[in-house]
Enzyme design. Structure first.
Site, mmCIF file in Angstrom:
data_model
loop_
_atom_site.group_PDB
_atom_site.id
_atom_site.type_symbol
_atom_site.label_atom_id
_atom_site.label_comp_id
_atom_site.label_asym_id
_atom_site.label_seq_id
_atom_site.Cartn_x
_atom_site.Cartn_y
_atom_site.Cartn_z
ATOM 1 N N HIS A 1 -6.606 -0.876 6.600
ATOM 2 C CA HIS A 1 -6.725 -2.170 7.677
ATOM 3 C C HIS A 1 -8.190 -1.836 8.525
ATOM 4 C CE1 HIS A 1 -2.548 -1.755 6.954
ATOM 5 N NE2 HIS A 1 -2.475 -0.675 7.999
ATOM 6 N N LYS B 1 0.813 -1.193 -0.214
ATOM 7 C CA LYS B 1 -0.038 -0.066 -0.141
ATOM 8 C C LYS B 1 0.878 1.160 0.056
ATOM 9 C CE LYS B 1 -0.643 0.922 4.822
ATOM 10 N NZ LYS B 1 -0.510 2.161 5.536
HETATM 11 C C1 BG6 Z 1 0.641 1.019 9.103
HETATM 12 C C2 BG6 Z 1 0.504 2.712 9.221
HETATM 13 O O1 BG6 Z 1 0.039 0.650 7.806
HETATM 14 O O2 BG6 Z 1 0.018 0.575 10.086
HETATM 15 C C3 BG6 Z 1 1.193 3.176 10.527
HETATM 16 O O3 BG6 Z 1 1.205 3.171 8.171
HETATM 17 C C4 BG6 Z 1 0.673 2.218 11.732
HETATM 18 O O4 BG6 Z 1 0.887 4.547 10.808
HETATM 19 C C5 BG6 Z 1 0.544 0.884 11.406
HETATM 20 O O5 BG6 Z 1 1.122 2.594 12.869
HETATM 21 C C6 BG6 Z 1 0.221 0.174 12.460
HETATM 22 O O6 BG6 Z 1 0.326 -1.275 12.384
HETATM 23 P P1 BG6 Z 1 0.284 -2.058 13.582
HETATM 24 O O7 BG6 Z 1 0.583 -3.436 13.021
HETATM 25 O O8 BG6 Z 1 1.410 -1.866 14.447
HETATM 26 O O9 BG6 Z 1 -0.973 -2.056 14.265
#
Ligand code: BG6
Length: 460
Positions: free
Chosen positions: A229, A137
């Site tokens: 997400h 992404k």
């Molecule tokens: C990423 C974002 O896709 O996901 C970040 O760019 C974010 O800003 C991160 O902190 C969070 O991922 P995880 O796995 O730590 O919850």
């Protein structure tokens, strides 16, 4: 049976993502899954193989630690090609390094602006034949650029060979939402508008944008984590059960669900920016980018009509935690005349930092009076030690299992939802670091509130 890839190539091999995620994932795959493929890093750094190996060592020392046996194997598997992405000679060298590989996997851990050039040169040099391509992404910046990006990739790779990474899909507890729903017959009959009042999803981070100011200021919370997400988590919570066992069965249901979500409007979003964000290096001094966002989603389907889904995500909040809270309706009348909180009856899926599934119920307090209190039955709980998402996803891609990857129609459906509120068209409100975002987020949830603030595991 899908063809196993016979070489693993990654572009952007000297970059940040490789350093933080890819080397540790590869060591994990070698250790846990006997991953023996040649691993070829490609980048423009003026390095040789020894410098590249030193980078891998450094990466593992800082991210997860070295497993000596797996590390030694990895050192033998590593190869390196140094060169410009717009120079065909780089790809001719890559083809040479691929030796007799017939089904390579190419992971483009590089900004999307390079995708077209790299994909074209892979094709010209004969590296794209029977190959898979994994992309990171952001898949576009809006609906039309997402379509353009995919048209570009489709010139060289068919859709079934394209693997779009959303690392949330590689998370064990995100997969467990689907598993819990569809492996237990008690949930499906009540998983609808008749029994569910609303759903809340919170993705909170107690840190700021750190050294990613420049990237983040061009993106904001909505595009960084909600468009991808959080919508994937929403889909796992609300999609219909897949039929059949094809890799595409679950993605087909997910696509239907995402297409039924109503596009956001100015009334269904609240944006916030933490005090101090504009001082972060790389951030514009007058930035209007949000570091917090709350949205209200509505799904136009028989199952979900009238059941709002509230999502909030932000940086510099009180805790780091991702949690979904499915709130059941109260009985038509409170038989015992109590004032019971609307959140009493619920299921809580905690995705991180620890993993938990809790079933909220009301039980009687022993004694003469018919009064109760809320308890949460712990269905599942563990300290997060699951397989890291990148290890799971890269392993899946090399085996040709596309189930945990996004698909073009899913990406487009996700863009369609956020498209009307892109471009800072709604106001943003300031908030103090360490709080739950701007007050205005409370008005968004209104009578369906309060927001259920996740607590730190050790405070529970
Ligand atoms: C990423 C974002 O896709 O996901 C970040 O760019 C974010 O800003 C991160 O902190 C969070 O991922 P995880 O796995 O730590 O919850």
């Amino acid at each position: 049976m899908k063809q196993q890839s016979d070489a693993f190539v990654f572009f952007g091999a000297t970059g940040d993502l490789a350093f933080k995620q890819i080397f540790p994932a590869l060591q994990g795959l070698i250790k846990n899954e006997g991953f023996t493929l040649p691993i070829i890093g490609v980048a423009k750094a003026g390095w040789n193989l020894d410098q590249f190996k030193a980078r891998a060592k450094d990466s593992l020392e800082q991210h997860g630690g070295i497993d000596q046996q797996a590390f030694d194997k990895m050192m033998n598997q590593l190869r390196y090609v140094d060169g410009d992405y717009d120079d065909l000679a780089t790809f001719t060298e890559l083809r040479k390094q691929l030796g007799d590989s017939k089904h390579p996997l190419h992971y483009l851990a590089i900004p999307p602006s390079f995708f077209a050039t790299v994909a074209e040169n892979l094709a010209k040099s004969g590296c794209a034949e029977n190959a898979r391509v994994v992309v990171e992404k952001p898949f576009g910046r809006d609906l039309s650029s997402a379509k353009e990006l995919s048209d570009t990739l489709h010139k060289f790779f068919p859709e079934e060979s394209i693997y779009r990474i959303d690392h949330y899909l590689g998370k064990e507890p995100v997969q467990n939402i689907l598993y819990t729903r569809f492996a237990n017959p008690i949930f499906e009959p009540i998983w609808n508008r008749d029994y569910i009042r609303c759903i809340q999803i919170t993705m909170a981070e107690d840190f700021g944008v750190q050294d990613r100011g420049k990237f983040y200021d061009g993106v904001g919370a909505l595009l960084d984590v909600v468009q991808n997400h959080m919508l994937q988590v929403t889909a796992n919570l609300t999609m219909d059960p897949p039929t059949g066992e094809e890799h595409d069965a679950a993605r087909d249901r997910k696509s239907e669900l995402l297409r039924a979500i109503r596009p956001l409007t100015a009334d269904s979003i609240v944006r916030g920016q933490y005090d101090g964000y504009r001082q972060v290096p790389g951030v514009a001094p007058d930035s209007a980018i949000e570091t917090f966002v709350a949205v209200k989603l509505e799904i136009d389907s028989w199952r979900w009509a009238g059941v709002p889904i509230y999502i909030r995500a932000g940086k510099m909040l009180p805790v780091t935690c991702t949690e979904a809270f499915v709130e059941f309706k109260r009985p038509p009348r409170e038989t015992f005349g109590e004032i019971v909180p609307s959140t009493s009856s619920h299921i809580r899926f905690r995705v991180s930092p620890d993993i938990a599934i809790g079933l909220g119920t009301r039980v009687k307090i022993p004694g003469e009076r018919m009064v109760g209190h809320d308890v949460e039955l712990n269905l599942h709980s563990e300290i997060s030690k699951d397989m890291p998402p990148y290890e799971r996803l890269l392993g899946d891609a090399s085996r040709g299992n596309s189930e945990s990857f996004s698909r073009q129609d899913l990406v487009e459906a996700q863009w369609r939802i956020v498209e009307p509120v892109l471009g800072n068209v709604t106001p943003f409100y300031s908030y103090t670091p360490g709080t739950w975002g701007p007050e205005e987020a409370k008005s968004l949830i209104g009578d369906h509130g309060p927001w259920m603030d996740p607590v730190k595991s050790e405070d529970k």
